[in-house]
Design a protein around this motif. Structure first.
Motif, short mmCIF file in Angstrom:
data_model
loop_
_atom_site.label_atom_id
_atom_site.label_comp_id
_atom_site.label_asym_id
_atom_site.label_seq_id
_atom_site.Cartn_x
_atom_site.Cartn_y
_atom_site.Cartn_z
N TYR A 67 0.75 -1.15 0.08
CA TYR A 67 0.32 -0.03 -0.02
C TYR A 67 1.32 1.42 -0.01
N PRO A 69 0.21 5.40 0.20
CA PRO A 69 -0.08 6.40 0.76
C PRO A 69 -0.05 7.26 0.33
N THR A 171 -7.51 3.52 -3.68
CA THR A 171 -8.40 3.23 -3.02
C THR A 171 -8.85 4.50 -3.04
N ARG A 173 -12.24 6.44 -0.41
CA ARG A 173 -12.51 6.91 1.23
C ARG A 173 -14.74 6.06 0.78
N TRP A 184 -11.81 0.67 3.99
CA TRP A 184 -11.26 0.99 3.47
C TRP A 184 -10.54 2.72 3.45
N THR A 186 -8.58 5.64 2.89
CA THR A 186 -7.88 6.30 2.05
C THR A 186 -7.78 7.57 3.69
N ALA A 191 -4.50 4.68 6.18
CA ALA A 191 -5.97 4.16 5.60
C ALA A 191 -6.72 3.92 7.21
N TRP A 203 -11.05 -4.36 -0.27
CA TRP A 203 -10.04 -3.78 -0.19
C TRP A 203 -9.50 -5.40 -0.39
N SER A 263 -4.98 -1.73 9.26
CA SER A 263 -4.54 -0.05 9.23
C SER A 263 -3.26 0.40 8.99
#
Ligand code: TRP
Ligand code: ZN
Length: 499
Positions: A67, A69, A171, A173, A184, A186, A191, A203, A263
């Motif tokens: 992942y 961000p 990803t 929201r 998931w 963001t 996340a 996810w 997370s």
């Protein structure tokens, strides 16, 4: 024996009819010719008809995720996720094809027991498809997000299979049916991952319904400096290479899909232990406001006492570890993700004992249908009331009286808590009328039967799911009372119960 002609004709007709039935027996036996049928595209939940799937049981999900961000503001709030989900499942019928749930992410490849399937466009309903194949349907308006897999050879009832699914994408929201952020989510620093009721499909590919519990393992690779926290215990130390860190976690107790988390954020990790030896792993965002940080520290310091208190009232803590993830985000609610609840902005004392109580009520014993959500929220709220009394604040009786002071014409009393509709899952009466129902039950059956019933409930349905009707049965058995009228009034009548 002489048989009169007409009678004989009747007998002949009867024999022919019987013969026809026998003849049908042939094709009936051959009816198991097309006995390989598609698994259902939902688990049968009236509130979320496409959540979960039929025809198989998942035993284990191994999620290997990388992942990235979002970049700093003003870059858009989207991240990049790529994953390999290794899913072990067992067919529960002769399966021609079956579904998983996956929302907003693309599948790049699938192998079924090591054999590659071809991606195809969704076929017309009822059309046959040749060979090993898969396809995705993404209908945001209808809220239908399905991945269909056609295994070849077909799967026999009882047969085990391993799927390897490579997938990924940007990803976002995502929002639940009521418009609350979930799945998931963001965030700028990572996340916040909270999947209730059917947001885990945002996810990973999953049979996203509590009736298909499974065990999980996680490898989450994030940019060096980020921390990734999932359910259960770490497996070894994080490994950093070329600017990426891999965090590995193992959750060996069966868990409902909505209770998974992975997370990611700028967390400060603390490891401790209860006096009983239960590992506690807390992850606290380094960006909490000083006030929120102080509230959080005070609450988290009470976790071991809270565990001892709940164990004393009910049964031993059901999992291998505990702890909190406290994120600086805008989700606005906490979720009781298994072994490691996620909190938004701060963990207050009330919310901390609430999410802990869910580990028994909701997680070890989960709702079999989403309409049974009051069993989760009513109990977690009732344990808040018990904790308040234990710490010298309001008694459970006083909290009950506060609820009963709500006027009879208030809309609070209009919700049928055992069937609140899919957009009523998190309304205040689910929590507070739910807790009041439990207190009224306690007054009805007495303390001994009340706590014995709770222990029986937690023991009988441990690692499983149950309904409101199952709950009523436990209390009728334990109390020896007919509680039909009591539960009708409290759970199924949209008006204020008389006391
Ligand atoms: N189950 C969570 C809790 O009570 C709450 C929750 C999940 C929630 N989704 C929500 C609350 C949406 C409000 C809105 O611990
Ligand atoms: Zn709750």
């Amino acid at each position: 024996m002489q048989i009169p002609k007409r009678a004989s004709g009747l007998v002949t007709a009867a024999l022919l009819a019987a013969g026809a039935m026998v003849m049908n027996g042939g094709p009936t036996a051959a009816q198991s010719g097309p006995r390989f049928t598609p698994g259902a595209e939902g688990a049968g939940d009236a509130y979320f008809p496409f959540a979960g799937n039929g025809g198989y049981d998942v035993e284990h999900y191994d999620l290997d995720i990388t992942y990235t961000p979002p970049a700093p503001a003003p870059a858009p709030l989207t991240g990049q996720l790529s994953g390999v989900a290794t899913i072990d499942l067992v067919a529960t019928q002769d399966l021609d094809r079956f579904n998983l749930d996956l929302r907003g992410l693309d599948v790049q490849s699938i192998t079924i027991d090591g054999k590659r399937a071809d991606e195809i466009a969704p076929p017309a309903a009822g059309a046959t498809v040749d060979g090993r194949a898969y396809w995705q349907v993404q209908d945001d308006t209808a809220r239908v997000w399905e991945l269909t897999i056609q295994p070849r050879p077909k799967l026999k009832d009882g047969e085990s299979t391993r799927l390897k699914i490579k997938y990924g994408g940007a990803t976002t929201r995502p929002r639940d049916i009521e418009g609350f952020l979930y799945g998931w989510v963001t965030t700028r620093d990572g996340a916040m991952v909270v999947g209730e009721p059917e947001g885990s499909m945002t996810w990973y590919p999953v049979s996203d319904h509590p009736t298909d519990k499974a065990t999980y393992s996680f490898d989450i690779t994030v940019p060096e400096g980020k921390v990734a926290v999932a359910n259960g215990l770490p497996t070894g130390h994080p490994v950093t290479r070329n600017g990426w860190t891999r965090w590995s976690w193992d959750a060996p107790d069966a868990q409902a899909s909505y209770l998974t988390t992975a997370s990611v954020g700028d967390y400060d990790l603390r490891v401790s232990e209860t006096p009983g030896g239960l590992p506690i792993i807390d992850a606290v965002d380094d960006a909490l406001t000083p006030n929120n940080a102080a509230i959080t520290e005070a609450s988290l310091a009470l976790q071991a006492d809270m565990i001892a208190f709940i164990e004393g009232a009910f049964v031993p803590y059901p999992f291998n570890s505990y702890g909190a993830i406290v994120d600086d985000d805008t989700v606005g609610y906490a979720l009781e993700t298994q072994t490691r609840p996620v909190y938004s902005l701060r963990a207050s004392e009330g919310t901390t004992v609430h999410e802990l109580a869910h580990q028994w009520f909701g997680n070890a014993v989960s709702p079999a249908r989403w309409q049974d959500i009051w069993l989760n929220e009513g109990w977690a709220t009732y344990v808040e009331w018990l904790w308040s009394e234990h710490t010298g604040d309001a008694t459970a009786q006083a909290s009950f009286e506060d609820i009963m002071a709500i006027p009879a014409d208030d809309e609070f009393w209009e919700l049928t808590i055992a069937d609140p509709s899919p957009t009523g899952l998190f309304l205040d009466p689910i929590y507070n009328r739910g807790a009041a129902t439990l207190h009224a039950l306690r007054l009805e059956v007495g303390d001994d039967a009340f706590f014995a019933g709770a222990r029986e409930w937690l023991t009988r349905y441990d690692d499983s799911t149950a309904t409101s009707e199952d709950f009523e049965t436990v209390y009728e058995e334990v109390s020896g009372q007919d509680l039909g009228a009591f539960f009708d009034i409290w759970l199924r009548t949209p008006s204020k119960p008389a006391t």
